[in-house]
Structures are given as structure tokens and as C-alpha cells.
Enzyme design. Structure first.
Site, PDB file in Angstrom:
ATOM      1  N   CYS A   8       8.216 -56.521 128.437  1.00 28.09           N
ATOM      2  CA  CYS A   8       9.153 -55.461 128.107  1.00 28.09           C
ATOM      3  C   CYS A   8       9.718 -56.203 126.776  1.00 28.09           C
ATOM      4  O   CYS A   8       9.694 -57.140 126.661  1.00 28.09           O
ATOM      5  CB  CYS A   8      10.040 -54.847 128.877  1.00 28.09           C
ATOM      6  SG  CYS A   8      11.073 -56.219 129.651  1.00 28.09           S
ATOM      7  N   CYS A  66      12.084 -58.865 127.979  1.00 28.60           N
ATOM      8  CA  CYS A  66      11.342 -60.131 127.943  1.00 28.60           C
ATOM      9  C   CYS A  66      11.524 -60.914 126.513  1.00 28.60           C
ATOM     10  O   CYS A  66      11.441 -62.189 126.607  1.00 28.60           O
ATOM     11  CB  CYS A  66       9.880 -59.964 128.388  1.00 28.60           C
ATOM     12  SG  CYS A  66       9.707 -59.279 129.831  1.00 28.60           S
ATOM     13  N   ASP A  76      -2.198 -45.344  97.881  1.00 30.48           N
ATOM     14  CA  ASP A  76      -3.363 -46.012  97.303  1.00 30.48           C
ATOM     15  C   ASP A  76      -4.094 -44.743  96.307  1.00 30.48           C
ATOM     16  O   ASP A  76      -3.955 -43.801  96.919  1.00 30.48           O
ATOM     17  CB  ASP A  76      -3.961 -46.702  97.889  1.00 30.48           C
ATOM     18  CG  ASP A  76      -5.435 -47.356  97.239  1.00 30.48           C
ATOM     19  OD1 ASP A  76      -4.951 -47.764  95.986  1.00 30.48           O
ATOM     20  OD2 ASP A  76      -6.349 -47.229  97.596  1.00 30.48           O
ATOM     21  N   ASP A 109      -6.747 -48.011 101.966  1.00 31.28           N
ATOM     22  CA  ASP A 109      -8.054 -47.667 102.587  1.00 31.28           C
ATOM     23  C   ASP A 109      -8.550 -49.135 102.270  1.00 31.28           C
ATOM     24  O   ASP A 109      -9.722 -49.520 102.906  1.00 31.28           O
ATOM     25  CB  ASP A 109      -8.788 -46.597 101.936  1.00 31.28           C
ATOM     26  CG  ASP A 109      -9.250 -46.943 100.844  1.00 31.28           C
ATOM     27  OD1 ASP A 109      -8.352 -47.333  99.777  1.00 31.28           O
ATOM     28  OD2 ASP A 109     -10.422 -46.766 100.390  1.00 31.28           O
ATOM     29  N   ASP A 136      -5.026 -53.337  99.803  1.00 32.25           N
ATOM     30  CA  ASP A 136      -3.723 -52.637 100.584  1.00 32.25           C
ATOM     31  C   ASP A 136      -2.944 -53.141 101.696  1.00 32.25           C
ATOM     32  O   ASP A 136      -2.113 -52.740 102.024  1.00 32.25           O
ATOM     33  CB  ASP A 136      -4.173 -50.999 100.821  1.00 32.25           C
ATOM     34  CG  ASP A 136      -4.580 -50.262  99.678  1.00 32.25           C
ATOM     35  OD1 ASP A 136      -4.018 -50.473  98.526  1.00 32.25           O
ATOM     36  OD2 ASP A 136      -5.521 -49.532  99.988  1.00 32.25           O
TER      37      ASP A 136
END
Length: 754
Positions: free
Chosen positions: A30, A33, A440, A642, A646
Site C-alpha cells: 500500500c 508501505c 502525435d 503510438d 513517443d
């Protein structure tokens, strides 16, 4: 994987020799932690800064190696109950293996816990008077708590050693108290009988709480099961060996041994191993992983080439100008890793509130017992103990633990059905706040695949169009130029086969030439025609200008005397791009386009899809820098791309969205992935983000309001005025009801239209 980066801090002599490490962390469950790990490192002398990213499970620490060593960092984290992986080569792989094993173990323990909890719940709710029912529930609940749910108690104990508390502390205390109280009542029921009270047992409440919280952890771990392997895939672009040329001829050596100035031989189809400049030969190089543009680039003597790009058909020799960590690809790897390991901008709301909630509940439980002992009268001890147990049972964070994962499970499932894959809750939270979206161009707004948009034969050649198509197809099939494939694809279905050509020649940078029936034919650019004294003419040039708009490339087809036809090739804009961007503009989200393409083409595409702001000629580091610039202005930035080019910007952006048909690295870096190339999924993804986060917040509200009302009643606040004490059994039922309400609210997401 551990990254070393020595920084010269000239402004402060005490920090002259500092080192920065990005280290995988294991054992965190968590955000509390993560705070514990962070604090355990920050307290060490010689540590300048410690940041723990719970999402990527990494520690970024800046320290003075003269005062503290990595082994000391590891020991400090181990003392806090967690661990660091100081393996510079295989650290990432080891962390992923540990996480996979932990997930499988957690699922297995949950299954066994559920099997035992079902009969406990049946006995506790419907068959309490069955002979030896309490002893049966005791026998069944013991392994549920202390074998299958042992991690809660172990983690709570570790936190207690360091005077800290987290969600595990509350789970362990509430279930442990209910279990011990029920065990006492099972063996010594007469203690309560002598005082006129019934010895209730709450084995079913303790077991159900453990199972509910374990379920929440499985759902959360499942969402993180596919840990991003972006760095590993980027490194896969680097060949392990390369061929160098020296006085002894060709030698294949490991990539790590290449030196600056070495002459490297790159054969067709090979990845270029280092950055450099061509010394001999020429070829087309696919640089899409760097520029994002689909059309390979012609490289001749003196041209620059980059590591990780792919040589296509010709062999060439190059001189290494950047090797190792200095190459463009290595810099991309470094920047992506730094971005992924940086501190998450938004912490989970549940963890923020839990950091206060847990100690408050513990304080209320202790205060309840104390007040009853001081003011409770004749039955102060028994009623005080009962009220304390009721407080811990009703305050158990079962609903709190389910609030986020159940909404995520339904929201992510709905998204998957719509072709929207969401990596984690952080991506959903950030989707609500995004006010600037960067697109993009190639492969995102456009198709990413060159196609012939026009093949126009002039009047003098139209009668021979069928035969000329065969000649054009035959020429382009033999051409090495990348755009030739678009012409071939365009003609194959409508042309009656190919013909034999004589004297075929490929002229680098211009086009191809071939002969048929003693007549020469040319396919290429205007420079090819000019060098062969073929006049284009004003009329044809005007026609060509009319056919070619800003985003198209022009190809001429001619014989020895005149131009026969012209073809325009373009990377077509997706049908959904303009409408998607229109919807985003309507939502008051600023849209920006970044591209490695030229200014003229970028302007034409931006105009067609309704984008007002764009930047052209952008390299990967330029895109990432632009994202940081916008963030510096206080904007919450989403990046949609994509390609490998990028990945830096995707990793740097607050919210990253990858197109599912793009590169693996872009998908791994992204917080969301659109499986369809339809950009209409972008506004859908943001809407899904809004409604899912809204549901999570509603769940958390009801989970906490239930506690705010239930805890005072459980403590006995109504007893002085009304003589009312909340029965722990009712508290257990109320706790279960709160969980059911959270789950039911999450399930509403299934029926909301995107």
C-alpha cells in the site's frame, strides 16, 4: 535495474560527490508501505533525498557515497520489513519474478480462505445453536486468520516495531480482537452467564473481514500483474554484437567493446548498433522508432544514423561517433526510466485518509475502554470490553479496502469491453484532471501507412493506361524506395500482371528507370526527369500543384519524351480524428499536435482536423521537453502516441495514452491503451475516467461516513440517554452491509453509457 548517475553539485560542497540510484523495492502492499520505506531511507545520515514510487515499486535516492553505501540502504529497508534489489543487471527481472510469485500465492491463499469462510458464515448467521458450533467455527477460522491471512499480522507486527501503523494494523487488531474475544467466550461462556450476558462469538466476522481484504488485494495485484517492461524492450533494440572493420578485416565484437571512431559494417536488415556517420555506401534507414515517421530516410556518405534504427536493403560502413550511454537510444532509455521512477503526482485518496484513520480508530477504541472503566458503573468492565470490541469490529476497513478495487474492476472491465485498457488507478485519477492533450501525428491522427491517393494519367496517355499500369507496376516492384510499396499495393489488384523490363536501374535519391520494347520509362521525382531532359511543362506542373496539397508526396511517371502520369502519396488522416478533436475542444481541453514531420505537412494535417497549436520537426527529447514545459505552466498533460519515438513524452506526461496498434514500448509506458485506431476512444476514455473516479470517491465517502456514524454508537455514546448498546453482531452485520453497498455502487458503472 540500478541506474548510477553521479552529479556534481558545485553550489554545495557537502554535496560535491553525490550518487542517484533507482532501485526496485519488494514487499510493498500500500502507499503506507511506500511511506515507511521512504522514511526509513530519509532518516539515514548522508541521504539527501528519498522518493518511493508505489506504482512502479521503485526507490529513487540521492545520497553521498562517502557517508552511506547501497548495502546500508538495503539494510535500513529490510529493518522496516521490505527489501531492495541491488542487482544492476537483472534487478528488474528479479522484481517481476517476486511480484508474480506473490500474486500467485495470494490467489491460492484467498481460494482456501473462501472455502473455509463459507461454512463459518453459515454457522455464525443461521446455525448458532448447533452443538459444538463455536468449536467448529474456531477450528475453521484459525487457519483463515493465522495461515491464509498471516501477512496482515506479520506486517502489523513489523510496523509496530517501528512505532508505525497502517491498514494492516487495523485489520490485524480488529480481526485478532474479535477472534480472541470469541475464543474466550467459546471456552469460558460462564464468565458472561454469571453476569447475565450472552457470550457472543464473532468468528464469522473475523473470517469475512480477512477474506474481503484479501479479495481487494488480489484485485489490485491483478491490475498490476503486467508490470511495464518498457526499459527491457527498449534495450532489446540494441544488438548484442556488431561488425567492426580494421587492418585484420571484419571482426564481430560485443557491443560493450566498441570504441569511438571505430569503423562499423552494417548489413541489410540489421539494427544500427551505435550513433555515427556514413563513411561508405548508401541505403534507406527506417528511423520510425526515433522520428515516428513511416517513410525510411535515404542515407549517403556523411549522413548521421542512430542506434536502434534499422538498415533496409543496402550495406554501408559508418564511423562510430557516440557509443554506450551516449547514444540517442541510451538517452531515451535513461529518460524513460527516470520518468517512470519519479514520484507519482497524485497519491491514492484512500491511503491519505488511512494514514490518519488508523491511529484515530485505535485511539477511539482505547478511549472507549478507559471511559467505560471510569464511568461505567457495576458492569463497566464487561460493557467496556464489549464496546471496545464493537468499535474495532465496526471500524474494520473492509468497505474502505473494497472501495477502490471494486470500482476499478468494473470500470476497467467496462473499458476493456469498449477497447480501452487501463493500467492502474493512477491513470484513472489523472484522466479527470487532464486539461491539455498532446497528439502525435503519424499513426495517431493519421493512418501511419503511405497510400496512393491519386494516379492521374494525362489525355495523351489515357488510351494506353492499361499497358502503362503494367510497366509502372513492374518498375515499382523492383524499386527499393519505400514509397514504391504504396504504388505496388495500389496497382496489384487492378493490373493484369507484370512484364519483363530491360536495363533496370535504381538512381539513389531520384527514382528508377527501365526499358520495354526499346523505350525507356522513368518513375521518380522532378530531379529524375530534369536529369534526363524530360520537360514537365507549365500545364502539367499546374495540374500537379492542384493534385498535391500540403500533406502529399508527388511522383512522376514518364517515358523518354513526356510525362505520362502523376501519382500522389499520402498518409491519410483517420476518419475519426477530426470529430474526436472537436469533442475534446468542446470539453475545454487544449489540443496540441507534435510531429517529427516537416512544418508544411504538419500545418496541413492540423488544419484538416481542427488543431490550432502544433509543433513540427520534433525529436523524442523535444517532445518530452515540451511536455515538461507545459507542466511547468501548471497544466495537467495527457500524451497520445503510438511509437518508440513517443515513449519519452509518454513517460513524462501526467497521463499517457498509447494506440494499441503502435509499438510495444509505447504501450508499456502508457497508463491507458486504446486497442482501436479510432480516436473517438480518447474522449470515451476520459469520460470513463471521470465516472470511475467519481464512483471511487462515492465509495470512500460512504465507507467513511459509515464509520463516522457507527464508531460513536459502537463506543456507547447513546447509552447514557437511551440505554442503547450496539451489539457486536449488529456491528458485524453493519460492516458487511457497508461492503455490499460499496460493491453495489461500483456495479452501477456497468450501465453507464460512454
Amino acid at each position: 535495474m540500478v541506474i548510477r548517475n553521479f552529479v556534481d553539485m558545485k553550489a554545495n560542497k557537502s554535496m560535491e560527490h553525490t550518487s542517484t540510484l533507482n532501485i526496485p523495492v519488494t514487499g510493498m502492499s500500500c502507499a503506507g508501505c511506500a511511506a515507511s520505506v521512504e522514511q526509513s531511507i530519509a532518516d539515514l545520515p548522508g541521504v539527501n533525498e528519498a522518493l518511493v514510487n508505489y506504482a512502479s515499486q521503485t526507490l529513487k535516492v540521492t545520497y553521498q557515497p562517502d557517508f552511506v553505501k547501497p548495502e546500508s540502504l538495503k539494510q535500513a529497508v529490510q529493518d522496516a520489513g521490505y527489501d531492495l534489489i541491488l542487482d544492476e543487471v537483472n534487478g528488474l527481472e528479479k522484481q517481476q519474478e517476486i511480484q508474480r510469485d506473490a500474486y500467485v500465492s495470494l490467489k491460492r491463499r484467498l481460494i482456501f480462505a473462501v472455502i473455509l469462510t463459507i461454512p463459518i458464515a453459515i454457522l455464525g448467521m443461521f446455525m448458532m445453536d448447533l452443538p459444538y458450533a463455536n468449536f467448529i467455527m474456531l477450528a475453521l477460522s484459525t487457519p483463515v486468520l493465522f495461515i491464509f491471512g498471516r501477512s496482515f499480522f506479520a506486517n502489523a507486527f513489523k510496523q509496530a516495531l517501528h512505532l508505525r501503523a497502517n491498514m494492516d494494523t487495523l485489520v490485524a487488531l480488529s480481526t485478532g480482537t474479535a477472534f480472541l474475544f470469541s475464543t474466550f467466550n467459546t471456552f469460558y461462556p460462564e464468565f458472561w452467564h454469571r453476569r447475565g450476558l450472552h457470550p457472543h462469538v464473532y468468528f464469522e466476522a473475523a473470517a469475512v473481514v480477512i477474506v474481503s481484504i484479501m479479495l481487494g488485494k488480489v484485485l489490485e495485484a491483478g491490475a498490476k500483474a503486467n508490470t511495464a517492461t518498457a526499459i527491457k524492450k527498449l534495450m532489446g533494440l540494441q544488438p548484442r554484437t556488431l561488425i567492426v572493420l580494421d587492418e585484420s578485416g571484419e571482426r564481430e565484437i560485443p557491443l560493450s567493446e566498441v570504441q569511438l571512431g571505430a569503423v562499423v559494417l552494417v548489413k541489410p536488415g540489421q539494427q544500427i548498433p551505435v550513433d555515427g556517420a556514413l563513411r561508405q555506401g548508401s541505403s534507406y534507414v527506417d528511423e520510425s522508432m526515433i522520428t515516428g515517421e513511416p517513410v525510411p530516410v535515404l542515407k549517403s556518405v556523411g549522413s548521421q544514423v542512430f542506434a536502434g534504427t534499422i538498415n533496409q536493403k543496402g550495406s554501408f560502413q559508418m564511423v562510430a561517433t557516440k557509443v554506450g550511454a551516449e547514444t540517442t537510444l541510451a538517452q531515451i532509455i535513461k529518460l524513460v526510466q527516470e520518468a517512470q521512477g519519479s514520484k507519482a503526482p497524485i497519491q491514492k485518496l484512500v491511503d491519505k485518509v488511512a494514514s490518519v484513520f488508523v491511529p484515530v480508530v485505535l485511539g477511539v477504541a482505547a478511549l472507549t475502554l478507559l471511559v467505560w472503566l471510569l464511568l461505567g458503573g457495576v458492569n463497566a468492565t464487561t460493557q467496556g470490553l464489549m464496546a471496545t470490541v464493537t468499535v474495532l469490529v465496526i471500524a474494520c476497513p473492509c468497505a474502505l479496502g473494497l472501495a477502490t478495487p471494486t470500482a476499478l474492476m468494473v470500470g476497467i472491465g467496462k473499458g476493456a469491453a469498449q477497447g480501452i485498457l487501463i493500467k492502474d488507478a493512477e491513470a484513472l485519477e489523472l484522466g479527470v484532471k487532464v486539461n491539455t492533450l498532446i497528439f502525435d501525428k503519424t499513426g495517431t491522427i493519421t493512418q501511419g501507412e503511405p497510400v496512393v491517393s491519386t494516379l492521374h494519367y494525362f489525355e495523351h496517355s489515357k488510351p494506353l493506361a492499361a499497358e502503362l499500369n503494367q510497366i509502372l507496376l513492374s518498375l515499382e516492384q523492383q524499386s527499393e524506395h519505400p514509397l514504391a510499396a504504396a504504388v505496388v499495393k495500389h496497382l496489384q489488384s487492378s493490373t493484369n500482371g507484370v512484364i519483363d523490363l530491360k536495363d533496370f536501374e535504381s538512381i539513389t535519391g531520384k527514382g528508377v528507370v527501365g526499358s520495354h520494347n526499346g523505350r525507356k520509362y522513368f518513375v521518380g521525382n522532378a530531379a529524375l526527369l530534369s536529369s534526363n531532359n524530360i520537360s514537365i511543362g507549365d500545364k502539367i506542373e499546374a495540374q500537379a500543384s492542384l493534385l498535391q496539397d500540403g500533406a502529399k508526396t508527388l511522383i512522376y511517371f514518364a517515358d523518354e519524351e513526356q510525362v505520362l502520369a502523376i501519382a500522389t502519396i499520402e498518409d491519410k488522416i483517420k476518419a475519426s480524428s477530426a470529430e474526436a478533436i472537436k469533442q475534446l475542444n468542446r470539453s475545454h481541453i487544449e489540443v496540441v499536435m507534435l510531429t517529427g514531420d516537416n512544418e508544411h505537412t504538419a500545418a496541413a494535417v492540423a488544419l484538416k482536423v481542427g488543431i490550432k497549436h502544433f509543433k513540427a520537426n520534433m525529436l523524442p527529447e523535444d517532445k518530452a521537453a515540451f511536455v515538461k514545459q507545459l507542466q511547468g505552466q501548471g497544466k495537467v498533460v495527457g500524451m497520445i502516441g503510438d511509437g518508440i519515438n513517443d515513449s519519452q513524452a509518454l513517460a513524462t506526461a501526467d497521463l499517457s495514452i498509447a494506440m494499441g496498434k503502435g509499438s510495444d514500448i509505447a504501450i508499456d509506458v502508457a497508463g491507458m491503451t486504446l486497442m482501436s485506431s479510432d480516436l473517438m476512444h480518447v474522449p470515451k476514455a476520459l469520460k470513463l475516467s471521470r465516472i470511475t473516479v467519481k464512483t471511487i470517491r462515492q465509495n470512500l465517502f460512504w465507507a467513511f461516513i459509515y464509520n463516522l456514524i457507527g464508531i460513536p454508537i459502537a463506543a456507547g455514546i447513546l447509552y447514557p440517554a437511551f440505554g442503547f448498546m450496539l451489539n457486536p453482531m449488529i456491528a458485524g452485520a453493519a460492516m458487511a452491509l457497508s461492503s455490499v453497498s460499496v460493491v453495489a455502487n461500483s456495479l452501477r458503472l456497468k450501465y453507464i453509457s460512454l
